[in-house]
Motif scaffolding. Structure first.
Motif, PDB file in Angstrom:
ATOM      1  N   GLU A   4       0.852  -1.181   0.000  1.00 51.83           N
ATOM      2  CA  GLU A   4       0.000   0.000   0.000  1.00 51.83           C
ATOM      3  C   GLU A   4       0.891   1.235   0.000  1.00 51.83           C
ATOM      4  O   GLU A   4       1.934   1.260   0.646  1.00 51.83           O
ATOM      5  N   THR A   5       0.471   2.242  -0.733  1.00 57.19           N
ATOM      6  CA  THR A   5       1.218   3.491  -0.788  1.00 57.19           C
ATOM      7  C   THR A   5       0.280   4.652  -0.475  1.00 57.19           C
ATOM      8  O   THR A   5      -0.936   4.524  -0.555  1.00 57.19           O
ATOM      9  N   ASP A   6       0.887   5.785  -0.137  1.00 57.34           N
ATOM     10  CA  ASP A   6       0.102   6.984   0.123  1.00 57.34           C
ATOM     11  C   ASP A   6      -0.454   7.575  -1.171  1.00 57.34           C
ATOM     12  O   ASP A   6      -1.580   8.060  -1.211  1.00 57.34           O
ATOM     13  N   HIS A   7       0.369   7.537  -2.223  1.00 56.35           N
ATOM     14  CA  HIS A   7       0.022   8.175  -3.498  1.00 56.35           C
ATOM     15  C   HIS A   7       0.373   7.260  -4.652  1.00 56.35           C
ATOM     16  O   HIS A   7       1.132   6.311  -4.492  1.00 56.35           O
ATOM     17  N   GLN A   8      -0.157   7.597  -5.823  1.00 56.30           N
ATOM     18  CA  GLN A   8       0.246   6.901  -7.031  1.00 56.30           C
ATOM     19  C   GLN A   8       0.209   7.851  -8.212  1.00 56.30           C
ATOM     20  O   GLN A   8      -0.601   8.775  -8.263  1.00 56.30           O
ATOM     21  N   VAL A   9       1.116   7.622  -9.148  1.00 63.42           N
ATOM     22  CA  VAL A   9       1.138   8.375 -10.393  1.00 63.42           C
ATOM     23  C   VAL A   9       0.318   7.581 -11.404  1.00 63.42           C
ATOM     24  O   VAL A   9       0.535   6.377 -11.588  1.00 63.42           O
ATOM     25  N   VAL A  10      -0.634   8.254 -12.036  1.00 65.34           N
ATOM     26  CA  VAL A  10      -1.523   7.597 -12.989  1.00 65.34           C
ATOM     27  C   VAL A  10      -1.403   8.304 -14.337  1.00 65.34           C
ATOM     28  O   VAL A  10      -1.671   9.512 -14.431  1.00 65.34           O
ATOM     29  N   LEU A  38      -2.129  10.984  -7.473  1.00 69.22           N
ATOM     30  CA  LEU A  38      -3.377  10.868  -6.726  1.00 69.22           C
ATOM     31  C   LEU A  38      -3.130  10.448  -5.287  1.00 69.22           C
ATOM     32  O   LEU A  38      -2.201   9.691  -4.998  1.00 69.22           O
ATOM     33  N   ASP A  39      -4.005  10.889  -4.402  1.00 65.36           N
ATOM     34  CA  ASP A  39      -4.041  10.425  -3.029  1.00 65.36           C
ATOM     35  C   ASP A  39      -4.790   9.095  -3.028  1.00 65.36           C
ATOM     36  O   ASP A  39      -5.908   9.009  -3.526  1.00 65.36           O
ATOM     37  N   ASN A  40      -4.171   8.061  -2.499  1.00 71.89           N
ATOM     38  CA  ASN A  40      -4.816   6.737  -2.522  1.00 71.89           C
ATOM     39  C   ASN A  40      -5.982   6.603  -1.559  1.00 71.89           C
ATOM     40  O   ASN A  40      -6.796   5.701  -1.706  1.00 71.89           O
ATOM     41  N   GLN A  41      -6.091   7.476  -0.563  1.00 75.64           N
ATOM     42  CA  GLN A  41      -7.218   7.379   0.369  1.00 75.64           C
ATOM     43  C   GLN A  41      -8.509   7.872  -0.241  1.00 75.64           C
ATOM     44  O   GLN A  41      -9.561   7.264  -0.072  1.00 75.64           O
ATOM     45  N   ASP A  42      -8.448   9.001  -0.937  1.00 82.14           N
ATOM     46  CA  ASP A  42      -9.693   9.577  -1.442  1.00 82.14           C
ATOM     47  C   ASP A  42      -9.710   9.825  -2.951  1.00 82.14           C
ATOM     48  O   ASP A  42     -10.693  10.317  -3.489  1.00 82.14           O
ATOM     49  N   GLY A  43      -8.619   9.516  -3.644  1.00 82.80           N
ATOM     50  CA  GLY A  43      -8.561   9.690  -5.094  1.00 82.80           C
ATOM     51  C   GLY A  43      -8.366  11.118  -5.551  1.00 82.80           C
ATOM     52  O   GLY A  43      -8.427  11.395  -6.748  1.00 82.80           O
ATOM     53  N   ALA A  44      -8.118  12.032  -4.620  1.00 85.86           N
ATOM     54  CA  ALA A  44      -7.943  13.440  -4.981  1.00 85.86           C
ATOM     55  C   ALA A  44      -6.655  13.632  -5.787  1.00 85.86           C
ATOM     56  O   ALA A  44      -5.632  12.996  -5.524  1.00 85.86           O
ATOM     57  N   VAL A  45      -6.726  14.510  -6.773  1.00 87.91           N
ATOM     58  CA  VAL A  45      -5.546  14.862  -7.555  1.00 87.91           C
ATOM     59  C   VAL A  45      -4.721  15.857  -6.741  1.00 87.91           C
ATOM     60  O   VAL A  45      -5.207  16.932  -6.388  1.00 87.91           O
ATOM     61  N   ILE A  46      -3.485  15.495  -6.447  1.00 86.36           N
ATOM     62  CA  ILE A  46      -2.592  16.369  -5.692  1.00 86.36           C
ATOM     63  C   ILE A  46      -1.780  17.241  -6.636  1.00 86.36           C
ATOM     64  O   ILE A  46      -1.573  18.422  -6.386  1.00 86.36           O
ATOM     65  N   ALA A  47      -1.313  16.643  -7.731  1.00 81.43           N
ATOM     66  CA  ALA A  47      -0.504  17.374  -8.712  1.00 81.43           C
ATOM     67  C   ALA A  47      -0.767  16.775 -10.085  1.00 81.43           C
ATOM     68  O   ALA A  47      -1.172  15.613 -10.207  1.00 81.43           O
ATOM     69  N   ALA A  48      -0.513  17.571 -11.117  1.00 81.24           N
ATOM     70  CA  ALA A  48      -0.714  17.119 -12.495  1.00 81.24           C
ATOM     71  C   ALA A  48       0.491  17.500 -13.337  1.00 81.24           C
ATOM     72  O   ALA A  48       1.117  18.540 -13.111  1.00 81.24           O
TER      73      ALA A  48
END
Length: 87
Positions: free
Chosen positions: A5-11, A21-31
């Motif tokens: 499990e990770t905190d974030h992922q690049v999609v 993305l934030d893996n907890q809520d799917g929010a876009v942190i950066a683009a």
């Protein structure tokens, strides 16, 4: 079998856009978006836009931008295998 499990992922979203993305809520942190000149612009609310030359640098800038806007001391981020090898 491993369950990582990770905190974030690049999609990747198509050939010219990536989100961190934030893996907890799917929010876009950066683009990161590829410009018509082939460079990448990385942006996030609360941070200056960064322009880099290639996808590998864009992935690095995504994680650095997330650290800058979220504060804290570190986060784990999953980057899909082979993503930085893409043009």
């Amino acid at each position: 079998m491993y369950n990582a499990e990770t905190d974030h992922q690049v999609v990747p979203i198509g050939a010219d856009l990536m989100h961190l993305l934030d893996n907890q809520d799917g929010a876009v942190i950066a683009a990161a978006a590829r410009t018509s000149k082939g460079r990448w612009q990385v942006s996030a609310d609360g941070a200056d836009t960064v322009t880099v030359n290639d996808r590998t640098a864009a992935v690095t800038a995504l994680t650095e931008t997330a650290l800058a806007v979220l504060g804290g001391t570190g986060y784990s981020t999953m980057v899909p295998h082979g993503l930085t090898a893409q043009p």
